[in-house]
Scaffold this motif. Structure first.
Motif, PDB file in Angstrom:
ATOM      1  N   UNK A   1      -7.326 -14.482   3.351  1.00 57.93           N
ATOM      2  CA  UNK A   1      -6.386 -14.150   4.427  1.00 57.93           C
ATOM      3  C   UNK A   1      -5.686 -12.848   4.073  1.00 57.93           C
ATOM      4  N   UNK A   2      -6.275 -11.710   4.445  1.00 59.69           N
ATOM      5  CA  UNK A   2      -5.670 -10.417   4.109  1.00 59.69           C
ATOM      6  C   UNK A   2      -4.266 -10.289   4.710  1.00 59.69           C
ATOM      7  N   UNK A   3      -3.396  -9.685   3.923  1.00 63.59           N
ATOM      8  CA  UNK A   3      -2.020  -9.473   4.350  1.00 63.59           C
ATOM      9  C   UNK A   3      -1.854  -8.002   4.696  1.00 63.59           C
ATOM     10  N   UNK A   4      -1.400  -7.735   5.893  1.00 66.84           N
ATOM     11  CA  UNK A   4      -1.249  -6.354   6.347  1.00 66.84           C
ATOM     12  C   UNK A   4      -0.354  -5.565   5.400  1.00 66.84           C
ATOM     13  N   UNK A   5      -0.856  -4.411   4.968  1.00 66.05           N
ATOM     14  CA  UNK A   5      -0.068  -3.528   4.130  1.00 66.05           C
ATOM     15  C   UNK A   5      -0.019  -3.915   2.672  1.00 66.05           C
TER      16      UNK A   5
ATOM     17  N   UNK B   1       0.811  -1.218   0.000  1.00 68.50           N
ATOM     18  CA  UNK B   1       0.000   0.000   0.000  1.00 68.50           C
ATOM     19  C   UNK B   1       0.843   1.267   0.000  1.00 68.50           C
ATOM     20  N   UNK B   2       2.047   1.197   0.576  1.00 66.13           N
ATOM     21  CA  UNK B   2       2.900   2.386   0.658  1.00 66.13           C
ATOM     22  C   UNK B   2       4.021   2.406  -0.376  1.00 66.13           C
ATOM     23  N   UNK B   3       4.052   1.411  -1.256  1.00 66.83           N
ATOM     24  CA  UNK B   3       5.065   1.392  -2.301  1.00 66.83           C
ATOM     25  C   UNK B   3       6.417   0.850  -1.879  1.00 66.83           C
ATOM     26  N   UNK B   4       6.539   0.394  -0.627  1.00 68.30           N
ATOM     27  CA  UNK B   4       7.807  -0.181  -0.165  1.00 68.30           C
ATOM     28  C   UNK B   4       7.932  -1.618  -0.636  1.00 68.30           C
ATOM     29  N   UNK B   5       9.138  -2.173  -0.521  1.00 69.75           N
ATOM     30  CA  UNK B   5       9.369  -3.553  -0.938  1.00 69.75           C
ATOM     31  C   UNK B   5       8.614  -4.510  -0.015  1.00 69.75           C
ATOM     32  N   UNK B   6       8.152  -5.603  -0.601  1.00 68.80           N
ATOM     33  CA  UNK B   6       7.492  -6.633   0.191  1.00 68.80           C
ATOM     34  C   UNK B   6       8.462  -7.210   1.217  1.00 68.80           C
ATOM     35  N   UNK B   7       7.992  -7.356   2.447  1.00 71.93           N
ATOM     36  CA  UNK B   7       8.842  -7.925   3.488  1.00 71.93           C
ATOM     37  C   UNK B   7       8.880  -9.443   3.363  1.00 71.93           C
ATOM     38  N   UNK B   8       9.819 -10.054   4.056  1.00 70.28           N
ATOM     39  CA  UNK B   8       9.916 -11.520   4.028  1.00 70.28           C
ATOM     40  C   UNK B   8       8.645 -12.165   4.572  1.00 70.28           C
ATOM     41  N   UNK B   9       8.048 -11.545   5.601  1.00 73.76           N
ATOM     42  CA  UNK B   9       6.817 -12.093   6.159  1.00 73.76           C
ATOM     43  C   UNK B   9       5.683 -12.008   5.140  1.00 73.76           C
ATOM     44  N   UNK B  10       5.573 -10.881   4.439  1.00 72.52           N
ATOM     45  CA  UNK B  10       4.538 -10.726   3.410  1.00 72.52           C
ATOM     46  C   UNK B  10       4.757 -11.715   2.272  1.00 72.52           C
ATOM     47  N   UNK B  11       6.016 -11.919   1.891  1.00 71.38           N
ATOM     48  CA  UNK B  11       6.324 -12.893   0.835  1.00 71.38           C
ATOM     49  C   UNK B  11       5.922 -14.298   1.260  1.00 71.38           C
ATOM     50  N   UNK B  12       6.179 -14.618   2.521  1.00 70.15           N
ATOM     51  CA  UNK B  12       5.830 -15.956   3.016  1.00 70.15           C
ATOM     52  C   UNK B  12       4.320 -16.176   2.987  1.00 70.15           C
ATOM     53  N   UNK B  13       3.566 -15.165   3.366  1.00 68.00           N
ATOM     54  CA  UNK B  13       2.112 -15.289   3.355  1.00 68.00           C
ATOM     55  C   UNK B  13       1.582 -15.439   1.925  1.00 68.00           C
ATOM     56  N   UNK B  14       2.176 -14.699   0.986  1.00 67.94           N
ATOM     57  CA  UNK B  14       1.763 -14.819  -0.419  1.00 67.94           C
ATOM     58  C   UNK B  14       2.088 -16.219  -0.931  1.00 67.94           C
ATOM     59  N   UNK B  15       3.269 -16.723  -0.618  1.00 65.23           N
ATOM     60  CA  UNK B  15       3.666 -18.059  -1.070  1.00 65.23           C
ATOM     61  C   UNK B  15       2.754 -19.129  -0.490  1.00 65.23           C
ATOM     62  N   UNK B  16       2.323 -18.929   0.771  1.00 62.07           N
ATOM     63  CA  UNK B  16       1.410 -19.896   1.386  1.00 62.07           C
ATOM     64  C   UNK B  16       0.075 -19.915   0.640  1.00 62.07           C
ATOM     65  N   UNK B  17      -0.431 -18.732   0.264  1.00 70.00           N
ATOM     66  CA  UNK B  17      -1.668 -18.676  -0.512  1.00 70.00           C
ATOM     67  C   UNK B  17      -1.492 -19.346  -1.869  1.00 70.00           C
ATOM     68  N   UNK B  18      -0.327 -19.170  -2.471  1.00 73.20           N
ATOM     69  CA  UNK B  18      -0.050 -19.798  -3.765  1.00 73.20           C
ATOM     70  C   UNK B  18      -0.069 -21.318  -3.648  1.00 73.20           C
ATOM     71  N   UNK B  19       0.593 -21.836  -2.638  1.00 74.59           N
ATOM     72  CA  UNK B  19       0.639 -23.291  -2.463  1.00 74.59           C
ATOM     73  C   UNK B  19      -0.758 -23.873  -2.253  1.00 74.59           C
ATOM     74  N   UNK B  20      -1.553 -23.217  -1.430  1.00 75.41           N
ATOM     75  CA  UNK B  20      -2.906 -23.713  -1.167  1.00 75.41           C
ATOM     76  C   UNK B  20      -3.809 -23.556  -2.388  1.00 75.41           C
TER      77      UNK B  20
END
Length: 843
Positions: free
Chosen positions: A265-269, A78-97
Motif C-alpha cells: 500500500x504505497x503512501x503518497x509522498x 520524498x521532499x524532506x518535510x515532516x510526516x503528516x498525521x495521515x502518513x503516520x496513520x497509514x504507516x501505523x496501519x501497516x505496522x499493525x497488520x
C-alpha cells in the motif's frame, strides 16, 4: 592415465553422438534435480564457536524474543518535510497488520515508541514534582512536629518543676495527683509525636528510595537519548521487525513477505527502504558484465584458433559444464544452507577453467592436424597428452578447493566443494564432449585460411633466442619489485561483510542505510546487542540499580553514542541492552568498541558482558576467517611444493613456482585493498562506496589462485622439462618450453581475466570483489610470475633447476603429465614434420 585418456578420446570421436546425447541426458537430470531440490539460498554467513554465537545461545534460553533475526523498514518523505498525521496513520496501519506475517514475532510502531519515550520522560518529570511536593509536605509536617514537641517539652518541664516543688514543700499526694495526671497526658502526647516523627522519617526514607529510583530512571533515559525511532525533523521513521528464527534460518520467502507487505500500500509522498537483513537477496548469477566477458573470451579464442567453429567449442562446452555443475550444486540447497555467492563462484570457475581446458586440447589437436595427423588419431593423442595435463591441472584446483573444508568454516567449505564440483564437471566435459565435437567437425576445425597461415608462419619462423644473463637478472628483480610494491596496501587490510552502503545506489537497502545514517547517525545502521549476567536473588529495584550501573559503565566506553536496557529475563539473571556506536557496522571504531566491551573487567559483583548484534557477528566472522587464513595458506603452500616436486622431479622449480604464487597472492591482496578499501580507481568500475575487504575473500583467493597458478606453471614448465629430458641444454630448454606454451597460456590467461572481470560489474558488492580479486590475481600470476619471473630464474639457475637427490628420485613415481610415453607409442604426426629452428645459446 595418458593411455586411458587416449582411448577415451578416440572413443568419443568415434561415437560422438552417443557422447553428446549422454551429456544432454546428464544436463536434463541436473535440471530435474534442481527443480526438485532447490529450496533457496541464504544471504548470511556464520562461523561456529564465535563470541556472538555464545550470546545468542544465552538469549535463546532466557530471552528468546531477542535471539532471532531483526531488520528495519524505513519510511521517509520524498521532499524532506515532516510526516503528516495521515502518513503516520497509514504507516501505523501497516505496522499493525505486519505483526501477523509468517515468522514475525513483533513489529514496533515508531510513533508509539516515541510516545512511550515521551511518556516516560513526563513520568519522570511528574515523579520529580511529586517527590518535591512530598518533601515540602514532610518539611511542613516536621516543622509542626517540632513546634508541638517544643510546646509539650516546655509544659512537661513546668509540670515536673511544679510537682517537684510541691513534693519539696510536703504537699500530700492528693494535691500533686492532678499535676502528675497532666504530666502523664503530656507524655502521651509526646509519644504520639514520636509516632508521627517515625511516620515522617519513614516517609523521608520512602521518598529517598523513590528519588533513587527516579534518578536511576532519569539517568537511563538520558543515556538512551540518542536512540530514536523518528528523526528530529519528523521526516523519517524506523520500523523494527523481529523474527522468531536466527538470520541463517530465515527463509527468503519470509523476507520477501515483509517487503511485499510494506510495499503493498504505497503512501503518497513517502519512500520505503529495507535494511540488508531484510532486503539483501540472492545476487544475479549471470548479467550483462558477465556476458561481455564471455564475448571477449570468444574474441581471444577466435584470434588464437583462427576458426569460428574452433572458437565456439570451448564456450559451448564451458556453458554445458557450468549448467550441469551449478544446477547439481544448487539442488542440494534444501539439504544444507547454501550462501548466495556459492553458485556464482561455481559459474566463475566453471566458465574460466571450462574454456581453458577445452582450449588446451583443441589447440594440441589443431597443431597435429596442421602437421598432417589423421583426425581421430590426433583427437586421441591430444586427449592423452594435453588432456592428461588438463586432468592433472584440474585435480590441483579441485584439491585446493576441497581443502577449504579444513578451515572449519561450514559455508566456506561448502563454497569450496561447490567450486570443486564445477571444476570436476569441466574436466570431464573437456576430455569427453570436446573430443566428440572435434570428431564431428573433422578437418573443418581448420579452415583453408588457417592452413595457409600456418604454412606461411612456418616459412617465416625465426630462430628462438636465449635471454641474456643480465636481462634475466633485471627481469627477475623488476618482477619481484613490482609485486612487492603492489602488495604494500595488503598490510592495512581490514576484513568485514557488506552493509547497506555497498548496495546499488538505486536499491531500497542503500536508501535505508544512507537515510538512516543521515537522520539518526552512522551507529544507527548497525546497533549492538549487549547482554549482562546478573547475580541471583535480585528484586526489581536492585535489577534497576544494576541496569543503571551497567549502562553507565558501557556509556563511558569510547565510541558509544547511546545505551538503553531493553529486556530482563523472568528469573532476573539476564538483561539485554541496545548500544548505538559512533560509527557504522564496518567502521574501525565499531570494531574497536566490540573488543573493548568484551574485555571490560567484571562490573559490580561479578557482572560479565556479552556482545552480539549484526555488526558484532560480522566482526566475529571476519576475525574467524582471518585466523584460519595462515593455516590454510600453509596447507596450500605445502601442497604446492609436493605436487610440483612430483611433477617436475626437481626441488628448485617447485620453490620458484610456490614463491611466485605467494608473491602474486599478496600483490592481489594489495590491489584489492587499494581499490575496494582505499577507493583507488573505484570510479572506473562504478564502485560508489568503499569499506573492509570481504571477509572470506582472502581465503577463497588462496584456494582458487593456487590451482590456476599451478595450471599455468604446469603448461609452461612441463614443456621446459620435456625439452631438457630430450637433450636440450637447461637454458635452451627454458626457451623452447616457453616458446611452445606461451601463446596458449596467454590466451588461457586472457580468457580467465575476461570471464572473472565480467563479474566486477555485478550489482552485488561481494561478487564484485571476488571477480576483481580473481581477475587481477590471474593477471599478476600468469603474466608477471609465470611468463617473466619463472623463466628468468630458471635461466639463471641452469641445470641446477632440475636437480633432485637420487634417493628421492628413486622414491617418486614417474608422472608423465605431458604424455611423452604415449606420443612414442602413437605417431599421429607425419614423419615429414619440419622441426622448429633453434639457435645456439647466446653468451
Amino acid at each position: 592415465m595418458a593411455e586411458l585418456l587416449y582411448r577415451l578420446g578416440t572413443f568419443s570421436a568415434r561415437r560422438a553422438w552417443s557422447v553428446i546425447i549422454a551429456w544432454v541426458i546428464i544436463f536434463a537430470l541436473a535440471g530435474g534435480a534442481f527443480a526438485i531440490g532447490f529450496k533457496g539460498l541464504v544471504s548470511s554467513f556464520d562461523v561456529p564457536g564465535t563470541a556472538s554465537g555464545d550470546v545468542i545461545s544465552k538469549l535463546e534460553d532466557k530471552l528468546p524474543d531477542f535471539a532471532g533475526a531483526s531488520g528495519v523498514v524505513l519510511f521517509t518523505t520524498e521532499n524532506g518535510s515532516a510526516l503528516t498525521n495521515d502518513q503516520k496513520s497509514q504507516i501505523s496501519a501497516l505496522v499493525d497488520d505486519g505483526k501477523d506475517l509468517p515468522d514475525v514475532t513483533d513489529v514496533i510502531d515508531p510513533f508509539d515508541a516515541e510516545q512511550q519515550r515521551a511518556d516516560q520522560a513526563a513520568e519522570v518529570a511528574d515523579g520529580r514534582t511529586q517527590i518535591e511536593d512530598g518533601i515540602t509536605q514532610l518539611d511542613d509536617g516536621q516543622k509542626q512536629l517540632d513546634a508541638g514537641r517544643e510546646q509539650l517539652e516546655a509544659g512537661k518541664a513546668q509540670l515536673e518543676a511544679g510537682i517537684k516543688q510541691a513534693q519539696a514543700a510536703g504537699a500530700p499526694a492528693a494535691q500533686t495527683a492532678p499535676l502528675e495526671a497532666q504530666l502523664a497526658a503530656l507524655k502521651t502526647q509526646v509519644t504520639a509525636l514520636d509516632d508521627q516523627q517515625d511516620t515522617v522519617d519513614a516517609g523521608r526514607e520512602d521518598l529517598a528510595d523513590a528519588t533513587t529510583q527516579l534518578e536511576l530512571g532519569e539517568e537511563l533515559l538520558g543515556l538512551a537519548a540518542g536512540i530514536r525511532q523518528v528523526s528530529d525533523d519528523g521526516s523519517t521513521a524506523l520500523v523494527n521487525v523481529s523474527f522468531d528464527k536466527p538470520r541463517l534460518e530465515l527463509s527468503a520467502e519470509t523476507k520477501e513477505g515483509v517487503i511485499e507487505h510494506f510495499e503493498s500500500e504505497p503512501i503518497d509522498g513517502v519512500e520505503v527502504g529495507f535494511s540488508t537483513d531484510i532486503a539483501q537477496g540472492v545476487p544475479q548469477i549471470f548479467g550483462v558484465g558477465e556476458a561481455v566477458g564471455l564475448v571477449f573470451a570468444g574474441v581471444v579464442l577466435l584470434v588464437l584458433l583462427g576458426s569460428l567453429l574452433a572458437a565456439a567449442i570451448p564456450i559451448l562446452t564451458a556453458l554445458v559444464g557450468v549448467g550441469i555443475g551449478v544446477l547439481s550444486v544448487m539442488s542440494f540447497s534444501g539439504v544444507v544452507q547454501m550462501a548466495s555467492v556459492t553458485p556464482v563462484l561455481g559459474v566463475m570457475l566453471g566458465l574460466a577453467v571450462g574454456i581453458d581446458y577445452s582450449l588446451f586440447i583443441i589447440n594440441r589437436h589443431r597443431k597435429q592436424l596442421l602437421q598432417g595427423a589423421e583426425v581421430r588419431e590426433s583427437i586421441g593423442l591430444a586427449n592423452g597428452t594435453a588432456g592428461n595435463a588438463v586432468v592433472f591441472a584440474g585435480m590441483t584446483v579441485i584439491v585446493a578447493l576441497v581443502a577449504l573444508n579444513v578451515t572449519g568454516v561450514p559455508f566456506l567449505g561448502l563454497m569450496g566443494t561447490a567450486g570443486a564440483v564445477c571444476v570436476a564437471v569441466a574436466v570431464l566435459i573437456a576430455i569427453t564432449l570436446t573430443p566428440a565435437l572435434l570428431g564431428l567437425m573433422g578437418e573443418r576445425i581448420i579452415g583453408k585460411r588457417s592452413r595457409a597461415a600456418s604454412v606461411t608462419a612456418a616459412a617465416k619462423a625465426k630462430p628462438v633466442r636465449q635471454m641474456s644473463t643480465v636481462r634475466a637478472v633485471v627481469t627477475a628483480v623488476l618482477a619481484v619489485a613490482v609485486l612487492l610494491v603492489i602488495a604494500i596496501p595488503s598490510l592495512s587490510m581490514r576484513l568485514g561483510l557488506p552493509d547497506g552502503s555497498t548496495e546499488p545506489e538505486e536499491s531500497s537497502s542503500y536508501l535505508a542505510f544512507s537515510v538512516t545514517e543521515e537522520e539518526f547517525g552512522a551507529g544507527a545502521t548497525g546497533p549492538l546487542l549487549v547482554t549482562a549476567t546478573l547475580p541471583d536473588g535480585l528484586d526489581d529495584d536492585e535489577v534497576l540499580e544494576q541496569q543503571a550501573l551497567i549502562a553507565r559503565t558501557v556509556a563511558d566506553v569510547e565510541h558509544v553514542t547511546a545505551v538503553a536496557p531493553i529486556a530482563v529475563s523472568d528469573d532476573s539473571r539476564l538483561t539485554a541492552f541496545q548500544v548505538i556506536p559512533e560509527g557504522g557496522p564496518n567502521s574501525a571504531s565499531t570494531e574497536q568498541l566490540v573488543r573493548d566491551l568484551r574485555t571490560l573487567p567484571s562490573i559490580g559483583s561479578g557482572i560479565t558482558l556479552g556482545v552480539a548484534g549484526q555488526a558484532a557477528i560480522n566482526i566475529d566472522i571476519s576475525e574467524g576467517l582471518s585466523d584460519v587464513l595462515p593455516t590454510y595458506l600453509a596447507l596450500v603452500v605445502g601442497l604446492s611444493l609436493l605436487i610440483m616436486i612430483l611433477v617436475f622431479r626437481s626441488l628448485l622449480v617447485p620453490l620458484i613456482a610456490t614463491g611466485g604464487f605467494v608473491l602474486s597472492l599478496f600483490a592481489t591482496y594489495g590491489a584489492t585493498v587499494a581499490v575496494f578499501q582505499w577507493g583507488w580507481f573505484a570510479d572506473l568500475i562504478g564502485l560508489h562506496s568503499t569499506g573492509p575487504i570481504l571477509s572470506f575473500l582472502p581465503v577463497i583467493l588462496v584456494g582458487i589462485l593456487f590451482g590456476l597458478a599451478m595450471d599455468y606453471q604446469l603448461f609452461l614448465a612441463s614443456g621446459m622439462r620435456e625439452a631438457y629430458v630430450h637433450g636440450s641444454t637447461a637454458k635452451m630448454a627454458v626457451v623452447e618450453g616457453f616458446h611452445a606454451g606461451r601463446a596458449v597460456v596467454t590466451a588461457a590467461a586472457l580468457i580467465m581475466i575476461s570471464v572473472f572481470g565480467g563479474f566486477i560489474f555485478s550489482e552485488s558488492a561481494m561478487i564484485r570483489s571476488v571477480g576483481f580479486g580473481l581477475a587481477i590475481g590471474v593477471l599478476f600470476d600468469a603474466f608477471i610470475v609465470r611468463m617473466l619471473l619463472m623463466p628468468a630464474l630458471m635461466l639463471l639457475l641452469g641445470r641446477s633447476a632440475w636437480w633432485l637427490p637420487r634417493w628421492l628420485d628413486r622414491l617418486l613415481p614417474n608422472v608423465d603429465v605431458e604424455g611423452a610415453a604415449l606420443e612414442r607409442r602413437h605417431h599421429a604426426v607425419a614423419p615429414t614434420e619440419t622441426p622448429e629452428p633453434v639457435t645456439a645459446p647466446s653468451r
